[in-house]
Design a protein around this motif. Structure first.
Motif, PDB file in Angstrom:
ATOM      1  N   LEU A  23      10.939 -11.763  -0.288  1.00 36.65           N
ATOM      2  CA  LEU A  23       9.686 -11.692  -1.048  1.00 36.65           C
ATOM      3  C   LEU A  23       8.654 -10.824  -0.340  1.00 36.65           C
ATOM      4  CD1 LEU A  23       9.159 -15.372  -2.277  1.00 36.65           C
ATOM      5  CD2 LEU A  23       9.400 -13.332  -3.707  1.00 36.65           C
ATOM      6  N   VAL A  24       8.515 -11.033   0.960  1.00 39.76           N
ATOM      7  CA  VAL A  24       7.506 -10.274   1.723  1.00 39.76           C
ATOM      8  C   VAL A  24       7.840  -8.790   1.690  1.00 39.76           C
ATOM      9  CG1 VAL A  24       6.533  -9.872   4.024  1.00 39.76           C
ATOM     10  CG2 VAL A  24       6.814 -12.203   3.189  1.00 39.76           C
ATOM     11  N   LEU A  25       9.102  -8.458   1.907  1.00 33.50           N
ATOM     12  CA  LEU A  25       9.484  -7.041   1.869  1.00 33.50           C
ATOM     13  C   LEU A  25       9.246  -6.453   0.480  1.00 33.50           C
ATOM     14  CD1 LEU A  25      10.610  -4.679   3.476  1.00 33.50           C
ATOM     15  CD2 LEU A  25      12.908  -5.366   2.799  1.00 33.50           C
ATOM     16  N   LYS A  26       9.525  -7.240  -0.554  1.00 30.26           N
ATOM     17  CA  LYS A  26       9.331  -6.754  -1.930  1.00 30.26           C
ATOM     18  C   LYS A  26       7.864  -6.457  -2.216  1.00 30.26           C
ATOM     19  CE  LYS A  26      13.244  -8.106  -4.759  1.00 30.26           C
ATOM     20  NZ  LYS A  26      13.873  -9.338  -5.236  1.00 30.26           N
ATOM     21  N   VAL A  27       6.972  -7.286  -1.679  1.00 27.58           N
ATOM     22  CA  VAL A  27       5.539  -7.031  -1.882  1.00 27.58           C
ATOM     23  C   VAL A  27       5.188  -5.648  -1.326  1.00 27.58           C
ATOM     24  CG1 VAL A  27       3.207  -7.714  -1.177  1.00 27.58           C
ATOM     25  CG2 VAL A  27       4.826  -9.445  -1.914  1.00 27.58           C
ATOM     26  N   PHE A  28       5.687  -5.326  -0.147  1.00 26.49           N
ATOM     27  CA  PHE A  28       5.393  -4.009   0.430  1.00 26.49           C
ATOM     28  C   PHE A  28       6.021  -2.884  -0.390  1.00 26.49           C
ATOM     29  CE2 PHE A  28       4.371  -6.558   4.173  1.00 26.49           C
ATOM     30  CZ  PHE A  28       3.160  -5.975   4.508  1.00 26.49           C
ATOM     31  N   MET A  29       7.198  -3.149  -0.958  1.00 27.42           N
ATOM     32  CA  MET A  29       7.835  -2.120  -1.782  1.00 27.42           C
ATOM     33  C   MET A  29       7.037  -1.876  -3.062  1.00 27.42           C
ATOM     34  SD  MET A  29      11.722  -3.400  -1.122  1.00 27.42           S
ATOM     35  CE  MET A  29      12.530  -2.385  -2.345  1.00 27.42           C
ATOM     36  N   GLU A  30       6.476  -2.950  -3.609  1.00 26.80           N
ATOM     37  CA  GLU A  30       5.734  -2.819  -4.863  1.00 26.80           C
ATOM     38  C   GLU A  30       4.311  -2.286  -4.662  1.00 26.80           C
ATOM     39  OE1 GLU A  30       6.124  -6.765  -6.400  1.00 26.80           O
ATOM     40  OE2 GLU A  30       8.262  -6.455  -6.831  1.00 26.80           O
ATOM     41  N   HIS A  31       3.791  -2.400  -3.460  1.00 29.35           N
ATOM     42  CA  HIS A  31       2.427  -1.948  -3.182  1.00 29.35           C
ATOM     43  C   HIS A  31       2.447  -0.913  -2.071  1.00 29.35           C
ATOM     44  CE1 HIS A  31       0.594  -5.313  -5.517  1.00 29.35           C
ATOM     45  NE2 HIS A  31       1.749  -5.875  -5.219  1.00 29.35           N
ATOM     46  N   ASP A  32       3.347   0.011  -2.192  1.00 26.85           N
ATOM     47  CA  ASP A  32       3.666   0.889  -1.070  1.00 26.85           C
ATOM     48  C   ASP A  32       2.481   1.688  -0.541  1.00 26.85           C
ATOM     49  OD1 ASP A  32       5.168   2.082   0.863  1.00 26.85           O
ATOM     50  OD2 ASP A  32       5.788   3.727  -0.444  1.00 26.85           O
ATOM     51  N   ALA A  33       1.638   2.191  -1.422  1.00 19.87           N
ATOM     52  CA  ALA A  33       0.573   3.083  -0.951  1.00 19.87           C
ATOM     53  C   ALA A  33      -0.692   2.335  -0.540  1.00 19.87           C
ATOM     54  CB  ALA A  33       0.246   4.109  -2.027  1.00 19.87           C
ATOM     55  N   GLU A  34      -0.642   1.006  -0.546  1.00 18.71           N
ATOM     56  CA  GLU A  34      -1.887   0.258  -0.393  1.00 18.71           C
ATOM     57  C   GLU A  34      -2.226  -0.191   1.019  1.00 18.71           C
ATOM     58  OE1 GLU A  34      -2.327  -2.785  -3.476  1.00 18.71           O
ATOM     59  OE2 GLU A  34      -1.087  -1.498  -4.727  1.00 18.71           O
ATOM     60  N   HIS A  35      -1.282  -0.119   1.935  1.00 17.17           N
ATOM     61  CA  HIS A  35      -1.553  -0.502   3.324  1.00 17.17           C
ATOM     62  C   HIS A  35      -2.125  -1.909   3.416  1.00 17.17           C
ATOM     63  CE1 HIS A  35      -1.792   3.880   2.881  1.00 17.17           C
ATOM     64  NE2 HIS A  35      -0.973   3.854   3.903  1.00 17.17           N
ATOM     65  N   LEU A  36      -1.328  -2.861   2.983  1.00 17.05           N
ATOM     66  CA  LEU A  36      -1.765  -4.249   2.911  1.00 17.05           C
ATOM     67  C   LEU A  36      -1.856  -4.889   4.284  1.00 17.05           C
ATOM     68  CD1 LEU A  36       0.625  -5.396   0.036  1.00 17.05           C
ATOM     69  CD2 LEU A  36      -1.788  -4.787  -0.199  1.00 17.05           C
ATOM     70  N   GLY A  37      -2.786  -5.820   4.398  1.00 18.47           N
ATOM     71  CA  GLY A  37      -2.835  -6.692   5.559  1.00 18.47           C
ATOM     72  C   GLY A  37      -2.041  -7.952   5.264  1.00 18.47           C
ATOM     73  N   ALA A  38      -1.798  -8.768   6.285  1.00 19.23           N
ATOM     74  CA  ALA A  38      -1.001  -9.983   6.091  1.00 19.23           C
ATOM     75  C   ALA A  38      -1.646 -10.917   5.069  1.00 19.23           C
ATOM     76  CB  ALA A  38      -0.813 -10.694   7.430  1.00 19.23           C
ATOM     77  N   ASP A  39      -2.976 -11.009   5.096  1.00 15.14           N
ATOM     78  CA  ASP A  39      -3.659 -11.882   4.136  1.00 15.14           C
ATOM     79  C   ASP A  39      -3.500 -11.395   2.698  1.00 15.14           C
ATOM     80  OD1 ASP A  39      -4.444 -13.652   6.043  1.00 15.14           O
ATOM     81  OD2 ASP A  39      -6.480 -12.849   6.257  1.00 15.14           O
ATOM     82  N   ASP A  40      -3.470 -10.062   2.527  1.00 12.67           N
ATOM     83  CA  ASP A  40      -3.249  -9.506   1.186  1.00 12.67           C
ATOM     84  C   ASP A  40      -1.875  -9.927   0.666  1.00 12.67           C
ATOM     85  OD1 ASP A  40      -5.671  -8.041   1.325  1.00 12.67           O
ATOM     86  OD2 ASP A  40      -4.654  -6.453   2.436  1.00 12.67           O
TER      87      ASP A  40
END
Ligand code: ZN
Ligand code: ZN
Length: 150
Positions: A23-40
């Protein structure tokens, strides 16, 4: 493709692919250009009704960094942000000091730099250049706003 590679990596290191890790990896794949923090990441999972604890999100991100799936970025905000560590995606980061948005700046010279270093025998891993300024959107807005005109 990322998920399959992660599964393999985890197996080699005697870890299991858990639904949370996927799930965590998928979030990064789906929001690739956003440079998310852990809280995001935690907030996104929470809003999708996934029950993953904050601690698990943090631990999973650390694991993904360690395995080279995520790149850790620091923009002087006191938090870390992350992006997929794709080797074919050389870019700089432009941080807008007005809206705070992080843009990815792709320049062809980066490929040349990488090739040139490798030709000299250096092993290129990563670089970390941040450019600070005002993004096109904010620059346009500030010009329209009479209060901001000098
Ligand atoms: Zn901006
Ligand atoms: Zn980036």
């Amino acid at each position: 493709m990322y998920i399959e590679t992660l599964k393999k990596e985890l197996k080699e290191r005697k870890y299991r692919m858990t639904p949370q890790r996927e799930l965590v990896l998928k979030v990064f794949m789906e929001h690739d250009a956003e440079h998310l923090g852990a809280d995001d990441v935690y907030r996104i999972l929470f809003s999708k009704k996934h029950s993953v604890s904050k601690a698990t999100v943090y631990r999973t991100i650390d694991l993904l960094v360690e395995f080279g799936f995520l790149r850790r970025l620091e923009f002087g905000e006191g938090i870390y942000r992350y992006e997929l560590a794709k080797k074919d995606k050389l870019h700089h980061h432009f941080v807008c000091k007005i809206c705070g948005k992080i843009y990815e700046i792709k320049e062809s010279y980066l490929e040349n730099l990488k090739n040139s270093l490798e030709n000299q025998g250096f092993v290129f891993e990563n670089f970390d250049l941040k450019i600070y300024g005002i993004c096109p959107k904010c620059a346009r807005k500030s010009k329209k706003n009479p209060l901001r005109r000098k």
